[in-house]
Design a protein around this motif. Structure first.
Motif, PDB file in Angstrom:
ATOM      1  N   ASP A   6       0.842  -1.202   0.000  1.00  0.00           N
ATOM      2  CA  ASP A   6       0.000   0.000   0.000  1.00  0.00           C
ATOM      3  C   ASP A   6       0.877   1.252   0.000  1.00  0.00           C
ATOM      4  N   HIS A   7       1.811   1.303   0.958  1.00  0.00           N
ATOM      5  CA  HIS A   7       2.748   2.441   0.935  1.00  0.00           C
ATOM      6  C   HIS A   7       4.053   2.114   1.635  1.00  0.00           C
ATOM      7  N   ILE A   8       5.062   2.891   1.292  1.00  0.00           N
ATOM      8  CA  ILE A   8       6.278   2.909   2.089  1.00  0.00           C
ATOM      9  C   ILE A   8       6.338   4.319   2.660  1.00  0.00           C
ATOM     10  N   GLU A  38      -3.989  11.166  16.547  1.00  0.00           N
ATOM     11  CA  GLU A  38      -3.801   9.905  17.288  1.00  0.00           C
ATOM     12  C   GLU A  38      -2.416   9.314  17.009  1.00  0.00           C
ATOM     13  N   GLN A  39      -1.958   9.417  15.753  1.00  0.00           N
ATOM     14  CA  GLN A  39      -0.643   8.873  15.371  1.00  0.00           C
ATOM     15  C   GLN A  39       0.471   9.899  15.535  1.00  0.00           C
ATOM     16  N   GLY A  40       0.112  11.143  15.822  1.00  0.00           N
ATOM     17  CA  GLY A  40       1.119  12.182  16.034  1.00  0.00           C
ATOM     18  C   GLY A  40       1.852  12.611  14.769  1.00  0.00           C
ATOM     19  N   VAL A  41       1.142  12.594  13.638  1.00  0.00           N
ATOM     20  CA  VAL A  41       1.801  12.953  12.374  1.00  0.00           C
ATOM     21  C   VAL A  41       1.014  13.935  11.520  1.00  0.00           C
ATOM     22  N   LYS A  42       1.811  14.698  10.739  1.00  0.00           N
ATOM     23  CA  LYS A  42       1.289  15.467   9.618  1.00  0.00           C
ATOM     24  C   LYS A  42       1.812  14.707   8.408  1.00  0.00           C
ATOM     25  N   LEU A  60       4.745  10.480   3.198  1.00  0.00           N
ATOM     26  CA  LEU A  60       5.752  11.327   3.849  1.00  0.00           C
ATOM     27  C   LEU A  60       5.210  11.752   5.208  1.00  0.00           C
ATOM     28  N   LEU A  61       6.029  11.589   6.249  1.00  0.00           N
ATOM     29  CA  LEU A  61       5.583  11.814   7.630  1.00  0.00           C
ATOM     30  C   LEU A  61       6.446  12.848   8.332  1.00  0.00           C
ATOM     31  N   GLU A  62       5.783  13.852   8.907  1.00  0.00           N
ATOM     32  CA  GLU A  62       6.471  14.807   9.787  1.00  0.00           C
ATOM     33  C   GLU A  62       5.827  14.685  11.167  1.00  0.00           C
ATOM     34  N   SER A  68       6.305  11.758  19.865  1.00  0.00           N
ATOM     35  CA  SER A  68       5.458  10.874  19.041  1.00  0.00           C
ATOM     36  C   SER A  68       6.347   9.782  18.441  1.00  0.00           C
ATOM     37  N   PRO A  69       5.748   8.701  17.890  1.00  0.00           N
ATOM     38  CA  PRO A  69       6.573   7.653  17.275  1.00  0.00           C
ATOM     39  C   PRO A  69       7.566   8.190  16.234  1.00  0.00           C
ATOM     40  N   VAL A  70       7.092   9.054  15.348  1.00  0.00           N
ATOM     41  CA  VAL A  70       7.994   9.564  14.302  1.00  0.00           C
ATOM     42  C   VAL A  70       9.005  10.559  14.879  1.00  0.00           C
ATOM     43  N   GLY A  71       8.594  11.341  15.882  1.00  0.00           N
ATOM     44  CA  GLY A  71       9.524  12.266  16.542  1.00  0.00           C
ATOM     45  C   GLY A  71      10.676  11.520  17.194  1.00  0.00           C
ATOM     46  N   LYS A  76      16.389   9.419  17.104  1.00  0.00           N
ATOM     47  CA  LYS A  76      17.272   8.263  17.255  1.00  0.00           C
ATOM     48  C   LYS A  76      18.029   7.927  15.973  1.00  0.00           C
ATOM     49  N   ARG A  77      17.311   7.979  14.839  1.00  0.00           N
ATOM     50  CA  ARG A  77      17.896   7.461  13.595  1.00  0.00           C
ATOM     51  C   ARG A  77      18.041   8.477  12.483  1.00  0.00           C
ATOM     52  N   GLY A  78      17.383   9.634  12.626  1.00  0.00           N
ATOM     53  CA  GLY A  78      17.417  10.617  11.534  1.00  0.00           C
ATOM     54  C   GLY A  78      16.391  10.278  10.451  1.00  0.00           C
ATOM     55  N   LEU A 105       1.342  -7.480  18.025  1.00  0.00           N
ATOM     56  CA  LEU A 105       0.591  -6.359  17.464  1.00  0.00           C
ATOM     57  C   LEU A 105       0.865  -5.141  18.337  1.00  0.00           C
ATOM     58  N   LEU A 106       1.051  -3.971  17.717  1.00  0.00           N
ATOM     59  CA  LEU A 106       1.214  -2.734  18.487  1.00  0.00           C
ATOM     60  C   LEU A 106      -0.149  -2.093  18.753  1.00  0.00           C
ATOM     61  N   ASP A 107      -1.174  -2.565  18.073  1.00  0.00           N
ATOM     62  CA  ASP A 107      -2.540  -2.062  18.268  1.00  0.00           C
ATOM     63  C   ASP A 107      -3.455  -3.231  18.609  1.00  0.00           C
ATOM     64  N   ALA A 120      -3.231  -1.082  11.322  1.00  0.00           N
ATOM     65  CA  ALA A 120      -2.677  -1.653  12.553  1.00  0.00           C
ATOM     66  C   ALA A 120      -1.187  -1.894  12.322  1.00  0.00           C
ATOM     67  N   PHE A 121      -0.408  -1.716  13.402  1.00  0.00           N
ATOM     68  CA  PHE A 121       1.046  -1.868  13.298  1.00  0.00           C
ATOM     69  C   PHE A 121       1.520  -3.153  13.973  1.00  0.00           C
ATOM     70  N   LEU A 122       2.617  -3.717  13.403  1.00  0.00           N
ATOM     71  CA  LEU A 122       3.241  -4.936  13.923  1.00  0.00           C
ATOM     72  C   LEU A 122       4.635  -4.584  14.436  1.00  0.00           C
ATOM     73  N   PRO A 124       8.402  -4.067  15.095  1.00  0.00           N
ATOM     74  CA  PRO A 124       9.569  -4.229  14.210  1.00  0.00           C
ATOM     75  C   PRO A 124      10.525  -5.319  14.691  1.00  0.00           C
ATOM     76  N   LYS A 125      10.609  -5.499  16.007  1.00  0.00           N
ATOM     77  CA  LYS A 125      11.563  -6.483  16.542  1.00  0.00           C
ATOM     78  C   LYS A 125      11.162  -7.923  16.189  1.00  0.00           C
ATOM     79  N   ASP A 126       9.884  -8.145  15.852  1.00  0.00           N
ATOM     80  CA  ASP A 126       9.423  -9.494  15.492  1.00  0.00           C
ATOM     81  C   ASP A 126       9.468  -9.728  13.983  1.00  0.00           C
ATOM     82  N   GLY A 128      12.236  -8.767  11.737  1.00  0.00           N
ATOM     83  CA  GLY A 128      13.541  -8.476  11.138  1.00  0.00           C
ATOM     84  C   GLY A 128      13.934  -7.015  11.178  1.00  0.00           C
ATOM     85  N   GLY A 129      13.322  -6.238  12.108  1.00  0.00           N
ATOM     86  CA  GLY A 129      13.747  -4.846  12.261  1.00  0.00           C
ATOM     87  C   GLY A 129      12.976  -3.852  11.419  1.00  0.00           C
ATOM     88  N   THR A 130      11.904  -4.313  10.750  1.00  0.00           N
ATOM     89  CA  THR A 130      11.101  -3.387   9.931  1.00  0.00           C
ATOM     90  C   THR A 130       9.730  -3.167  10.560  1.00  0.00           C
TER      91      THR A 130
HETATM   92  C1  V0V Z   1      11.489   2.117  16.646  1.00  0.00           C
HETATM   93  N1  V0V Z   1      12.215   1.034  16.317  1.00  0.00           N
HETATM   94  C2  V0V Z   1      12.101   0.812  15.013  1.00  0.00           C
HETATM   95  C3  V0V Z   1      11.247   1.824  14.526  1.00  0.00           C
HETATM   96  N2  V0V Z   1      10.886   2.613  15.565  1.00  0.00           N
HETATM   97  N3  V0V Z   1      12.611  -0.135  14.220  1.00  0.00           N
HETATM   98  C4  V0V Z   1      12.288  -0.088  12.910  1.00  0.00           C
HETATM   99  N4  V0V Z   1      11.498   0.863  12.373  1.00  0.00           N
HETATM  100  C5  V0V Z   1      10.960   1.829  13.140  1.00  0.00           C
HETATM  101  N5  V0V Z   1      10.168   2.749  12.600  1.00  0.00           N
HETATM  102  C6  V0V Z   1      13.028   0.236  17.221  1.00  0.00           C
HETATM  103  C7  V0V Z   1      13.927   1.118  18.076  1.00  0.00           C
HETATM  104  O1  V0V Z   1      15.126   1.392  17.398  1.00  0.00           O
HETATM  105  C8  V0V Z   1      14.135   0.262  19.295  1.00  0.00           C
HETATM  106  O2  V0V Z   1      15.132  -0.694  19.048  1.00  0.00           O
HETATM  107  C9  V0V Z   1      12.806  -0.466  19.443  1.00  0.00           C
HETATM  108  O3  V0V Z   1      12.190  -0.441  18.153  1.00  0.00           O
HETATM  109  C10 V0V Z   1      11.879   0.205  20.429  1.00  0.00           C
HETATM  110  O4  V0V Z   1      11.840   1.561  20.061  1.00  0.00           O
HETATM  111  P1  V0V Z   1      11.769   2.742  21.112  1.00  0.00           P
HETATM  112  O5  V0V Z   1      12.306   3.971  20.493  1.00  0.00           O
HETATM  113  O6  V0V Z   1      12.326   2.308  22.406  1.00  0.00           O
HETATM  114  O7  V0V Z   1      10.237   2.800  21.371  1.00  0.00           O
HETATM  115  P2  V0V Z   1       9.169   3.710  20.800  1.00  0.00           P
HETATM  116  O8  V0V Z   1       8.436   4.247  21.974  1.00  0.00           O
HETATM  117  O9  V0V Z   1       9.714   4.678  19.824  1.00  0.00           O
HETATM  118  O10 V0V Z   1       8.226   2.710  20.016  1.00  0.00           O
HETATM  119  C11 V0V Z   1       8.559   2.148  18.788  1.00  0.00           C
HETATM  120  C12 V0V Z   1       7.256   1.645  18.159  1.00  0.00           C
HETATM  121  C13 V0V Z   1       6.362   2.873  17.953  1.00  0.00           C
HETATM  122  C14 V0V Z   1       7.603   0.948  16.852  1.00  0.00           C
HETATM  123  C15 V0V Z   1       6.604   0.633  19.115  1.00  0.00           C
HETATM  124  O11 V0V Z   1       7.009   3.795  17.090  1.00  0.00           O
HETATM  125  C16 V0V Z   1       5.003   2.558  17.417  1.00  0.00           C
HETATM  126  O12 V0V Z   1       4.093   2.124  18.136  1.00  0.00           O
HETATM  127  N6  V0V Z   1       4.743   2.797  16.094  1.00  0.00           N
HETATM  128  C17 V0V Z   1       3.450   2.563  15.480  1.00  0.00           C
HETATM  129  C18 V0V Z   1       2.721   3.850  15.214  1.00  0.00           C
HETATM  130  C19 V0V Z   1       3.403   4.764  14.247  1.00  0.00           C
HETATM  131  O13 V0V Z   1       4.579   4.593  13.914  1.00  0.00           O
HETATM  132  N7  V0V Z   1       2.663   5.819  13.751  1.00  0.00           N
HETATM  133  C20 V0V Z   1       3.183   6.801  12.827  1.00  0.00           C
HETATM  134  C21 V0V Z   1       2.826   6.484  11.418  1.00  0.00           C
HETATM  135  P3  V0V Z   1      16.411  -0.821  19.983  1.00  0.00           P
HETATM  136  O14 V0V Z   1      17.065   0.525  19.954  1.00  0.00           O
HETATM  137  O15 V0V Z   1      15.822  -1.199  21.324  1.00  0.00           O
HETATM  138  O16 V0V Z   1      17.217  -1.907  19.361  1.00  0.00           O
HETATM  139  S1  V0V Z   1       1.111   6.860  11.126  1.00  0.00           S
HETATM  140  C22 V0V Z   1       0.665   6.144   9.632  1.00  0.00           C
HETATM  141  O17 V0V Z   1       1.533   5.407   9.034  1.00  0.00           O
HETATM  142  C23 V0V Z   1      -0.622   6.381   9.161  1.00  0.00           C
HETATM  143  C24 V0V Z   1      -1.562   7.310   9.839  1.00  0.00           C
HETATM  144  C25 V0V Z   1      -1.104   5.706   7.930  1.00  0.00           C
HETATM  145  O18 V0V Z   1      -0.359   5.013   7.258  1.00  0.00           O
HETATM  146  O19 V0V Z   1      -2.325   5.862   7.601  1.00  0.00           O
END
Ligand code: V0V
Ligand code: CO
Length: 141
Positions: A6-8, A38-42, A60-62, A68-71, A76-78, A105-107, A120-122, A124-126, A128-130
């Motif tokens: 659907d998207h990257i 709710e997701q903390g994004v523009k 594209l996410l700001e 917030s998750p993206v903040g 952490k990673r840029g 599941l994260l949701d 719904a989000f899955l 990343p640690k389960d 392969g890091g994505t």
């Molecule tokens: C964090 N980690 C990631 C990651 N974000 N790994 C891969 N990709 C990412 N985007 C890694 C991070 O480096 C840590 O690894 C570990 O996961 C835990 O991260 P953390 O910084 O300690 O924890 P948080 O509080 O940042 O939580 C990370 C998660 C959070 C993934 C749980 O970002 C989340 O719930 N995301 C889902 C919601 C979301 O992202 N919404 C924005 C998009 P190490 O350092 O421990 O090894 S909204 C959207 O897409 C919409 C609206 C749409 O499509 O319609």
């Protein structure tokens, strides 16, 4: 279970600048812009292609705030690839099936996503890091 990509999604500090960059570089157009509190994004959706099972986009996410998750991701990673989203016919069904295989599941339930989708989000640690998102697109009107 999956119908398409659907998207990257790409995290950035400056949405307007990245919209310009991606639209000019790849000759894309913005089809939606939204603020999702709710997701903390523009965000902006740039259409890549239409297919039989739906369309594909660059998202594209700001962040709306640093905590917030993206903040947090940006701190952490840029800037860069934030998640991959797969289109599914039924997000609740996909969540059940995937969770039964041991992927966290994260949701607990589907949330509101771009353009009227259910998402719904899955964890990343389960996977392969994505960070991975499931998307059930809104029914065509
Ligand atoms: C964090 N980690 C990631 C990651 N974000 N790994 C891969 N990709 C990412 N985007 C890694 C991070 O480096 C840590 O690894 C570990 O996961 C835990 O991260 P953390 O910084 O300690 O924890 P948080 O509080 O940042 O939580 C990370 C998660 C959070 C993934 C749980 O970002 C989340 O719930 N995301 C889902 C919601 C979301 O992202 N919404 C924005 C998009 P190490 O350092 O421990 O090894 S909204 C959207 O897409 C919409 C609206 C749409 O499509 O319609
Ligand atoms: Co997304």
């Amino acid at each position: 279970m999956f119908m398409r990509i659907d998207h990257i999604a790409i995290a950035c500090h400056d949405l307007e600048a990245k919209i310009k960059l991606f639209c000019e570089t790849f000759e894309l157009t913005v089809v939606a812009r939204e603020i999702n509190e709710e997701q903390g994004v523009k965000e902006a959706m740039l259409k890549i292609a239409d297919g039989e099972s739906g369309s594909s986009y660059i998202q594209l996410l700001e962040p709306l705030s640093p905590d917030s998750p993206v903040g947090k991701f940006l701190a952490k990673r840029g800037e860069g690839l934030h998640h991959v989203a797969f289109g599914v016919p039924d997000v609740a069904e996909a969540m059940d099936k995937i969770s039964a295989k041991g992927v966290r599941l994260l949701d607990e339930r589907p949330r509101h996503g771009s353009m009227g989708s259910e998402i719904a989000f899955l964890h990343p640690k389960d996977l392969g890091g994505t960070l991975t998102e499931l998307v059930q697109a809104a029914a065509p009107r």
